[in-house]
Design a protein around this motif. Structure first.
Motif, PDB file in Angstrom:
ATOM      1  N   GLY A 127      -2.597 -50.466  11.519  1.00 30.15           N
ATOM      2  CA  GLY A 127      -2.670 -49.687  10.157  1.00 30.15           C
ATOM      3  C   GLY A 127      -2.272 -50.425   8.858  1.00 30.15           C
ATOM      4  N   GLU A 128      -2.053 -51.813   9.233  1.00 27.36           N
ATOM      5  CA  GLU A 128      -1.608 -52.579   8.173  1.00 27.36           C
ATOM      6  C   GLU A 128      -2.769 -53.633   7.651  1.00 27.36           C
ATOM      7  OE1 GLU A 128       2.265 -54.754   8.613  1.00 27.36           O
ATOM      8  OE2 GLU A 128       2.761 -53.111   9.826  1.00 27.36           O
ATOM      9  N   GLY A 129      -4.017 -53.497   8.104  1.00 25.44           N
ATOM     10  CA  GLY A 129      -5.037 -54.362   7.736  1.00 25.44           C
ATOM     11  C   GLY A 129      -5.377 -55.478   8.488  1.00 25.44           C
ATOM     12  N   TYR A 130      -4.391 -55.902   9.646  1.00 27.24           N
ATOM     13  CA  TYR A 130      -4.681 -56.966  10.623  1.00 27.24           C
ATOM     14  C   TYR A 130      -5.788 -56.458  11.816  1.00 27.24           C
ATOM     15  CZ  TYR A 130      -0.429 -58.984   8.256  1.00 27.24           C
ATOM     16  OH  TYR A 130       0.546 -59.361   7.513  1.00 27.24           O
ATOM     17  N   TYR A 131      -6.354 -57.602  12.124  1.00 25.71           N
ATOM     18  CA  TYR A 131      -7.451 -57.417  13.220  1.00 25.71           C
ATOM     19  C   TYR A 131      -7.622 -58.654  13.928  1.00 25.71           C
ATOM     20  CZ  TYR A 131     -10.703 -59.075   9.720  1.00 25.71           C
ATOM     21  OH  TYR A 131     -11.252 -59.802   8.737  1.00 25.71           O
ATOM     22  N   GLU A 132      -8.179 -58.711  15.035  1.00 26.53           N
ATOM     23  CA  GLU A 132      -8.488 -59.884  15.737  1.00 26.53           C
ATOM     24  C   GLU A 132      -9.884 -60.314  15.593  1.00 26.53           C
ATOM     25  OE1 GLU A 132      -8.423 -63.001  17.868  1.00 26.53           O
ATOM     26  OE2 GLU A 132      -6.567 -61.635  17.851  1.00 26.53           O
ATOM     27  N   THR A 133     -10.006 -61.428  15.588  1.00 24.43           N
ATOM     28  CA  THR A 133     -11.422 -62.080  15.262  1.00 24.43           C
ATOM     29  C   THR A 133     -12.199 -62.723  16.330  1.00 24.43           C
ATOM     30  OG1 THR A 133     -10.528 -64.200  14.368  1.00 24.43           O
ATOM     31  CG2 THR A 133     -10.999 -62.729  12.795  1.00 24.43           C
ATOM     32  N   ASN A 134     -11.391 -62.528  17.684  1.00 23.17           N
ATOM     33  CA  ASN A 134     -11.832 -62.977  18.903  1.00 23.17           C
ATOM     34  C   ASN A 134     -12.789 -62.030  19.383  1.00 23.17           C
ATOM     35  OD1 ASN A 134     -12.506 -63.840  21.495  1.00 23.17           O
ATOM     36  ND2 ASN A 134     -10.472 -65.039  21.687  1.00 23.17           N
ATOM     37  N   PRO A 135     -14.089 -62.233  19.615  1.00 21.02           N
ATOM     38  CA  PRO A 135     -14.818 -61.207  20.193  1.00 21.02           C
ATOM     39  C   PRO A 135     -14.697 -60.640  21.490  1.00 21.02           C
ATOM     40  CG  PRO A 135     -16.109 -63.166  19.740  1.00 21.02           C
ATOM     41  CD  PRO A 135     -14.838 -63.532  19.166  1.00 21.02           C
ATOM     42  N   VAL A 136     -14.120 -61.661  22.315  1.00 21.22           N
ATOM     43  CA  VAL A 136     -13.745 -61.349  23.662  1.00 21.22           C
ATOM     44  C   VAL A 136     -12.693 -60.268  23.614  1.00 21.22           C
ATOM     45  CG1 VAL A 136     -12.750 -62.336  25.817  1.00 21.22           C
ATOM     46  CG2 VAL A 136     -14.463 -63.632  24.366  1.00 21.22           C
ATOM     47  N   LEU A 137     -11.503 -60.291  22.784  1.00 21.61           N
ATOM     48  CA  LEU A 137     -10.434 -59.453  22.768  1.00 21.61           C
ATOM     49  C   LEU A 137     -10.843 -58.261  22.190  1.00 21.61           C
ATOM     50  CD1 LEU A 137      -7.458 -62.040  21.893  1.00 21.61           C
ATOM     51  CD2 LEU A 137      -7.846 -60.638  23.975  1.00 21.61           C
ATOM     52  N   GLY A 138     -11.784 -58.137  20.897  1.00 20.16           N
ATOM     53  CA  GLY A 138     -12.010 -57.051  20.368  1.00 20.16           C
ATOM     54  C   GLY A 138     -11.075 -56.977  18.993  1.00 20.16           C
ATOM     55  N   THR A 139     -11.490 -55.914  18.174  1.00 19.42           N
ATOM     56  CA  THR A 139     -10.823 -56.093  16.860  1.00 19.42           C
ATOM     57  C   THR A 139      -9.377 -55.695  16.987  1.00 19.42           C
ATOM     58  OG1 THR A 139     -12.928 -55.220  15.939  1.00 19.42           O
ATOM     59  CG2 THR A 139     -10.893 -54.978  14.562  1.00 19.42           C
ATOM     60  N   HIS A 140      -8.951 -54.549  17.947  1.00 20.15           N
ATOM     61  CA  HIS A 140      -7.528 -54.175  18.275  1.00 20.15           C
ATOM     62  C   HIS A 140      -7.436 -54.162  19.777  1.00 20.15           C
ATOM     63  CE1 HIS A 140      -7.008 -53.202  13.926  1.00 20.15           C
ATOM     64  NE2 HIS A 140      -8.299 -52.526  13.925  1.00 20.15           N
ATOM     65  N   PRO A 141      -6.824 -55.446  20.100  1.00 26.27           N
ATOM     66  CA  PRO A 141      -6.657 -55.505  21.385  1.00 26.27           C
ATOM     67  C   PRO A 141      -5.242 -54.899  21.969  1.00 26.27           C
ATOM     68  CG  PRO A 141      -6.441 -57.472  20.393  1.00 26.27           C
ATOM     69  CD  PRO A 141      -6.952 -56.727  19.642  1.00 26.27           C
ATOM     70  N   SER A 142      -5.272 -54.194  23.147  1.00 29.05           N
ATOM     71  CA  SER A 142      -3.993 -53.768  23.513  1.00 29.05           C
ATOM     72  C   SER A 142      -3.019 -54.934  23.769  1.00 29.05           C
ATOM     73  CB  SER A 142      -3.921 -52.976  24.759  1.00 29.05           C
ATOM     74  OG  SER A 142      -4.586 -53.655  25.806  1.00 29.05           O
ATOM     75  N   ARG A 143      -1.895 -54.832  24.057  1.00 22.49           N
ATOM     76  CA  ARG A 143      -0.808 -56.054  24.525  1.00 22.49           C
ATOM     77  C   ARG A 143      -1.384 -56.482  25.872  1.00 22.49           C
ATOM     78  NH1 ARG A 143       3.634 -57.179  21.795  1.00 22.49           N
ATOM     79  NH2 ARG A 143       4.802 -57.884  23.666  1.00 22.49           N
ATOM     80  N   ALA A 144      -1.859 -55.500  26.930  1.00 27.71           N
ATOM     81  CA  ALA A 144      -2.144 -56.002  27.973  1.00 27.71           C
ATOM     82  C   ALA A 144      -3.256 -56.868  28.087  1.00 27.71           C
ATOM     83  CB  ALA A 144      -2.282 -54.535  29.028  1.00 27.71           C
ATOM     84  N   ARG A 145      -4.265 -56.442  27.243  1.00 31.31           N
ATOM     85  CA  ARG A 145      -5.587 -57.168  27.107  1.00 31.31           C
ATOM     86  C   ARG A 145      -5.181 -58.701  26.641  1.00 31.31           C
ATOM     87  NH1 ARG A 145     -10.998 -55.582  27.256  1.00 31.31           N
ATOM     88  NH2 ARG A 145     -12.334 -57.454  26.131  1.00 31.31           N
TER      89      ARG A 145
END
Length: 107
Positions: free
Chosen positions: A38-56
């Motif tokens: 909710g703080e505006g952070y997101y992942e840019t690696n398309p393999v992981l997706g925007t909000h990957p889980s810790r497991a992923r």
């Protein structure tokens, strides 16, 4: 019969170790994205997706770490050096950027 890493040198071990330190820094800072959704952070690696889980994230980094070693092992020394230094630069870049934008090492 020679093993694929039969021509592995001490220099290769140092480069691979440096890669793993940078890979771990990227891994740890990427893990910090999940709890900060909710703080505006997101992942840019398309393999992981925007909000990957810790497991992923953990699966991705464990697998890519093993793949990096396998690729390093089968490359000839000339190409291995290029591969290792290029991937070190990429990992340092990602980890540095993650730290710069406020992410922490979160293992």
């Amino acid at each position: 019969m020679d093993l694929p890493c039969g021509n592995w040198s001490a220099h290769d071990t140092v480069a691979q170790s440096i890669y793993y330190v940078a890979h771990a820094a990227d891994w740890g800072t990427t893990l910090d994205i999940a709890p900060r959704r909710g703080e505006g952070y997101y992942e840019t690696n398309p393999v992981l997706g925007t909000h990957p889980s810790r497991a992923r994230v953990n699966t991705h980094f464990a697998v890519t770490g093993l793949l990096h070693m396998a690729i390093s092992c089968v490359l000839s020394p000339k190409y291995r050096t290029v591969w290792q230094y290029t991937t070190i630069a990429v990992e340092v870049g990602y980890a540095s950027n993650n730290l710069k934008i406020g992410l922490n090492l979160n293992f």
